[in-house]
Design an enzyme around this catalytic site. Structure first.
Site, PDB file in Angstrom:
ATOM      1  N   ASP A  66     112.933  51.196  10.379  1.00  0.00           N
ATOM      2  CA  ASP A  66     111.630  51.129   9.709  1.00  0.00           C
ATOM      3  C   ASP A  66     111.464  49.839   8.924  1.00  0.00           C
ATOM      4  O   ASP A  66     112.410  49.064   8.781  1.00  0.00           O
ATOM      5  CB  ASP A  66     111.436  52.350   8.788  1.00  0.00           C
ATOM      6  CG  ASP A  66     112.679  52.662   7.957  1.00  0.00           C
ATOM      7  OD1 ASP A  66     113.539  51.782   7.815  1.00  0.00           O
ATOM      8  OD2 ASP A  66     112.777  53.783   7.442  1.00  0.00           O
ATOM      9  N   ASN A  74     113.719  64.303   0.372  1.00  0.00           N
ATOM     10  CA  ASN A  74     112.790  65.311   0.918  1.00  0.00           C
ATOM     11  C   ASN A  74     113.068  65.604   2.394  1.00  0.00           C
ATOM     12  O   ASN A  74     112.253  66.216   3.075  1.00  0.00           O
ATOM     13  CB  ASN A  74     111.335  64.867   0.717  1.00  0.00           C
ATOM     14  CG  ASN A  74     111.008  63.568   1.454  1.00  0.00           C
ATOM     15  OD1 ASN A  74     111.833  63.047   2.208  1.00  0.00           O
ATOM     16  ND2 ASN A  74     109.808  63.052   1.257  1.00  0.00           N
ATOM     17  N   HIS A  76     113.486  63.326   4.791  1.00  0.00           N
ATOM     18  CA  HIS A  76     112.961  62.391   5.786  1.00  0.00           C
ATOM     19  C   HIS A  76     114.073  61.613   6.474  1.00  0.00           C
ATOM     20  O   HIS A  76     115.155  61.412   5.914  1.00  0.00           O
ATOM     21  CB  HIS A  76     111.880  61.471   5.209  1.00  0.00           C
ATOM     22  CG  HIS A  76     112.341  60.376   4.297  1.00  0.00           C
ATOM     23  ND1 HIS A  76     111.762  60.148   3.074  1.00  0.00           N
ATOM     24  CD2 HIS A  76     113.297  59.434   4.432  1.00  0.00           C
ATOM     25  CE1 HIS A  76     112.340  59.102   2.505  1.00  0.00           C
ATOM     26  NE2 HIS A  76     113.275  58.654   3.296  1.00  0.00           N
ATOM     27  N   GLU A  86     108.108  61.395   7.193  1.00  0.00           N
ATOM     28  CA  GLU A  86     107.964  62.249   6.022  1.00  0.00           C
ATOM     29  C   GLU A  86     107.730  63.707   6.451  1.00  0.00           C
ATOM     30  O   GLU A  86     107.368  63.962   7.603  1.00  0.00           O
ATOM     31  CB  GLU A  86     106.769  61.765   5.190  1.00  0.00           C
ATOM     32  CG  GLU A  86     106.916  60.350   4.635  1.00  0.00           C
ATOM     33  CD  GLU A  86     107.826  60.272   3.407  1.00  0.00           C
ATOM     34  OE1 GLU A  86     108.747  61.098   3.273  1.00  0.00           O
ATOM     35  OE2 GLU A  86     107.602  59.371   2.586  1.00  0.00           O
TER      36      GLU A  86
HETATM   37  C1  GLP Z   1     114.493  55.112   2.738  1.00  0.00           C
HETATM   38  C2  GLP Z   1     114.688  54.700   4.184  1.00  0.00           C
HETATM   39  C3  GLP Z   1     115.485  55.722   4.936  1.00  0.00           C
HETATM   40  C4  GLP Z   1     116.721  56.070   4.139  1.00  0.00           C
HETATM   41  C5  GLP Z   1     116.310  56.762   2.863  1.00  0.00           C
HETATM   42  C6  GLP Z   1     117.476  57.173   1.991  1.00  0.00           C
HETATM   43  O1  GLP Z   1     113.333  55.805   2.485  1.00  0.00           O
HETATM   44  N1  GLP Z   1     113.476  54.452   4.882  1.00  0.00           N
HETATM   45  O2  GLP Z   1     115.819  55.200   6.210  1.00  0.00           O
HETATM   46  O3  GLP Z   1     117.559  56.892   4.874  1.00  0.00           O
HETATM   47  O4  GLP Z   1     115.518  55.861   2.146  1.00  0.00           O
HETATM   48  O5  GLP Z   1     117.803  56.137   1.112  1.00  0.00           O
HETATM   49  P1  GLP Z   1     119.114  56.014   0.286  1.00  0.00           P
HETATM   50  O6  GLP Z   1     120.200  55.741   1.276  1.00  0.00           O
HETATM   51  O7  GLP Z   1     118.895  54.817  -0.604  1.00  0.00           O
HETATM   52  O8  GLP Z   1     119.307  57.263  -0.450  1.00  0.00           O
END
Ligand code: GLP
Length: 240
Positions: free
Chosen positions: A67, A135, A137, A142
């Site tokens: 993304d 959440n 995702h 989402e």
């Molecule tokens: C973001 C990214 C996701 C990632 C998520 C978790 O929103 N788009 O790909 O998995 O955050 O982030 P973190 O690893 O910082 O907890």
């Protein structure tokens, strides 16, 4: 789903790095699906170490990132383009032309998604790395996202923007939109490694593994994939 519970984030990263290193050793021209966020940072450090020790090379590796934010350009320090340069691409021998990150500099949002769908259609991902949103995702899919979606532009929900605020100076600065691989794209990968650490992920981890497969918890779709390895630490596993 294979579930590996590790003592802490360091062990989660080590375990994930072993799997990625083995993948690259057995197929030098692997197609990797890559994630951003804080979770895979240590994994990338371990991959850079392995590269420096000449255990692996990225010379023939092709990558697709999950993304990218929309509304900040590629030079912004918090763009996922810069994240990948800082944490992996700038430190290994991957070829620029083999790197795929949704191009957020294209003016039209629909066009950004369309171009990424075209790029994704040319190769199958061998190994997809995923983090997990609090959440549930994956990528930026989402809660409520249809499972059949290919890459698309998403309006980020409040919780996700708050979670990601730590990388920005204020909530206002966190982009409101992003482009993400769709769940269909993610599910087409041959193998998936999902990494999660910390108590704040425990609820999402529980629902992903034990809950019903439903759009409310996007990661629950992984129960339907034939080759998923979930690598989590004890805190993230605490509700299982
Ligand atoms: C973001 C990214 C996701 C990632 C998520 C978790 O929103 N788009 O790909 O998995 O955050 O982030 P973190 O690893 O910082 O907890």
């Amino acid at each position: 789903m294979k579930i590996i519970v590790c003592k802490n984030h360091e062990e989660v990263s080590l375990k994930a790095s072993e799997l990625v290193i083995n993948q690259l050793k057995s197929k030098a021209n692997s197609v990797l699906g890559l994630a951003t966020g804080s979770t895979p940072i240590r994994l990338y450090e371990l991959l850079v170490d392995a590269y420096q020790k000449k255990e692996i090379s990225f010379k023939d590796v092709v990558s697709f990132n999950l993304d990218e934010y929309i509304g900040i350009d590629r030079l912004h320090p918090q763009s996922y383009y810069q994240f990948m340069q800082r944490n992996l691409f700038g430190l290994v021998d991957i070829k620029k032309e083999n790197i795929h990150i949704p191009n957020n500099e294209v003016k039209n949002n629909e066009e950004i998604a369309k171009l990424y769908i075209e790029e994704l259609s040319k190769q199958q991902i061998d190994l997809q790395i995923l983090g997990l949103g609090t959440n549930g995702h994956i990528g930026f899919n989402e809660p409520g996202t249809p499972f059949g979606n290919q890459a698309f532009v998403v309006e980020l929900n409040e919780q996700t923007r708050k979670d990601n605020m730590r990388f920005f100076d204020s909530l206002e600065e966190v982009p409101k939109h992003a482009v993400t691989m769709g769940i269909k794209d993610i599910m087409q990968s041959k193998q998936i490694i999902l990494m999660a650490s910390g108590a704040e992920k425990a609820e999402a981890v529980y629902k992903m593994i034990r809950g019903e497969v439903c759009k409310k918890l996007p990661a629950s779709v992984l129960q339907l994939h034939p080759n998923v390895v979930v690598i989590i630490d004890e805190l993230a596993a605490s509700k299982l």
